[in-house]
Write a protein that holds these residues in place. Structure first.
Motif, PDB file in Angstrom:
ATOM      1  N   LEU A 108      25.464  64.048  54.853  1.00  0.00           N
ATOM      2  CA  LEU A 108      25.722  65.056  53.912  1.00  0.00           C
ATOM      3  C   LEU A 108      26.159  64.485  52.399  1.00  0.00           C
ATOM      4  O   LEU A 108      26.244  65.204  51.681  1.00  0.00           O
ATOM      5  CB  LEU A 108      26.848  65.587  54.664  1.00  0.00           C
TER       6      LEU A 108
ATOM      7  N   ASP B  26      25.767  69.018  65.746  1.00  0.00           N
ATOM      8  CA  ASP B  26      25.323  69.963  64.825  1.00  0.00           C
ATOM      9  C   ASP B  26      26.473  70.958  64.301  1.00  0.00           C
ATOM     10  O   ASP B  26      26.596  71.425  63.033  1.00  0.00           O
ATOM     11  CB  ASP B  26      24.322  71.078  65.463  1.00  0.00           C
ATOM     12  N   SER B  27      27.468  71.412  65.137  1.00  0.00           N
ATOM     13  CA  SER B  27      28.673  72.181  64.814  1.00  0.00           C
ATOM     14  C   SER B  27      29.387  71.402  63.660  1.00  0.00           C
ATOM     15  O   SER B  27      29.963  72.025  62.616  1.00  0.00           O
ATOM     16  CB  SER B  27      29.401  72.663  65.802  1.00  0.00           C
TER      17      SER B  27
ATOM     18  N   LYS C 220      28.220  71.159  60.118  1.00  0.00           N
ATOM     19  CA  LYS C 220      28.123  72.107  59.419  1.00  0.00           C
ATOM     20  C   LYS C 220      29.607  72.496  59.007  1.00  0.00           C
ATOM     21  O   LYS C 220      29.970  72.894  57.851  1.00  0.00           O
ATOM     22  CB  LYS C 220      28.062  73.581  60.335  1.00  0.00           C
ATOM     23  N   ARG C 221      30.726  71.898  59.637  1.00  0.00           N
ATOM     24  CA  ARG C 221      32.084  72.031  59.358  1.00  0.00           C
ATOM     25  C   ARG C 221      32.371  71.124  58.354  1.00  0.00           C
ATOM     26  O   ARG C 221      33.263  71.369  57.210  1.00  0.00           O
ATOM     27  CB  ARG C 221      32.894  71.835  60.625  1.00  0.00           C
TER      28      ARG C 221
ATOM     29  N   GLN D 102      30.200  69.885  56.097  1.00  0.00           N
ATOM     30  CA  GLN D 102      29.669  70.278  54.790  1.00  0.00           C
ATOM     31  C   GLN D 102      30.500  71.201  54.061  1.00  0.00           C
ATOM     32  O   GLN D 102      30.540  71.704  52.854  1.00  0.00           O
ATOM     33  CB  GLN D 102      28.177  71.029  55.090  1.00  0.00           C
ATOM     34  N   THR D 103      31.101  72.255  54.860  1.00  0.00           N
ATOM     35  CA  THR D 103      32.160  73.248  54.417  1.00  0.00           C
ATOM     36  C   THR D 103      33.227  72.655  53.410  1.00  0.00           C
ATOM     37  O   THR D 103      33.641  72.847  52.480  1.00  0.00           O
ATOM     38  CB  THR D 103      32.603  73.979  55.586  1.00  0.00           C
TER      39      THR D 103
END
Length: 331
Positions: A107, A312-313, A316-317, A319-320
């Motif tokens: 990321l 995967d989850s 995403k966290r 990246q936030t």
């Protein structure tokens, strides 16, 4: 929304990483394992990842009745070791244990990584998780995370954070805290590893650091640093008097680093399952759970499907957090 902008240089080692396709696997579970298994740890000996890996490797030896060795390949934010595993033969004799930084790197470094952190690996199992401790030098007046946030606002330029490396869990957690505190320009000093960062925290060259309980606890008990909070949703039984970040007034703050087991991509399904079953048994052992707990970790076994979904989850966290705190490297 306030942002915290950080610009960093990549290391030359990242550019040197190569991504060659792995050879076809020749192994099946019926004969596996028939030789020594190597567990690659992409960090220096002695840290949290190395500690989890060595505990696991010792039990894996017993489960598979085969020699298991740990090989440390540190450097480039764990990407040197990861690149080595990505190009290894997918036969079950080269395994890989890393922390959540494995899923943070893509990321941040994006096209600077010459391997795919998901596609070039076989996710075998999640092993454990552990919160971080929010540490400050004893000279800091604040005794809670909220008080320290107020100190940052009242004294711009006085305080700084240390982190064991760009993109590491302590880096994201620190940036997350600063963002949630509304800070835009608090320095985050990058070190080549957690040990020198902690030394400078003890010496007072930096004011604060997030760190794993494993390495932080002895320093807290010796009064060399002070723990303001723990980043988990519940207090740590090792430090029951230290409040959580949520108790300190940061209602959505929860952050743990986690540790998983991978192999190169295209690992045969039967070998994957053999390793998965071994991991399941190991993480269910009371002595394994007790030892991890004593080091500040919680055993958290999840098999290949559950581990892949977890990765995967988490990505995403992350990246936030990265977007909110505006964490970037030089382009």
């Amino acid at each position: 929304m306030p942002t915290l902008r950080r610009t960093f240089l990549t290391t030359a080692a990242v550019a040197a990483l190569i991504s060659s396709a792995p050879l076809a696997a020749q192994t099946s579970a019926s004969s596996y394992p028939s030789q020594t298994i190597t567990v690659v740890v992409p960090h220096a000996p002695g840290g949290p990842v190395d500690s989890v890996a060595r505990l696991f490797a010792d039990k894996l030896k017993d489960q598979l009745n085969q020699s298991v060795v740990v090989e440390n390949r540190a450097g480039a934010s764990s990407m040197i070791g990861a690149a080595h595993v990505a190009r290894a033969n997918p036969d079950g004799y080269t395994l890989y244990i890393n922390a959540s930084i494995h899923s943070i790197n893509p990321l941040l470094y994006k096209d600077k990584i010459q391997f795919d952190a998901v596609k070039d690996f076989t996710a075998i199992s999640l092993l454990a998780q552990g919160p971080l401790l929010f540490l400050v030098n004893p000279s800091v007046k604040a005794t809670t995370a909220k008080e320290f946030a107020d100190e940052l606002k009242a004294n711009p330029g006085k305080y700084s954070f240390a982190t064991g490396g760009f993109g590491a869990a302590d880096h994201l957690a620190s940036a997350y805290f600063l963002h949630e505190s509304g800070q835009k320009s608090i320095p985050i000093a990058l070190y080549k590893g957690g040990a020198p960062a902690l030394q400078d925290l003890i010496g007072g060259s930096v004011s604060a650091k997030m760190d794993a309980i494993l390495t932080a606890l002895p320093l807290v008990k010796a009064d060399k640093v002070r723990a303001l909070a723990v980043t988990s949703a519940k207090r740590s039984p090792l430090l029951p008097d230290v409040p959580t970040m949520q108790e300190a007034g940061f209602k959505d703050f929860e952050f743990s680093t986690w540790y998983g087991l991978w192999a190169p991509a295209n690992l045969p399904a039967d070998v994957t399952e053999a390793l998965n079953k071994a991991a399941e048994r190991i993480m269910a052992l009371p002595e394994m759970q007790d030892k991890l707990s004593s080091l500040g970790f919680v055993a958290d076994y999840r098999g290949p499907k559950g581990f892949a979904e977890f990765i995967d989850s988490e990505m995403k966290r992350y990246q936030t957090i990265i977007t909110a705190a505006d964490i970037k490297i030089d382009q």
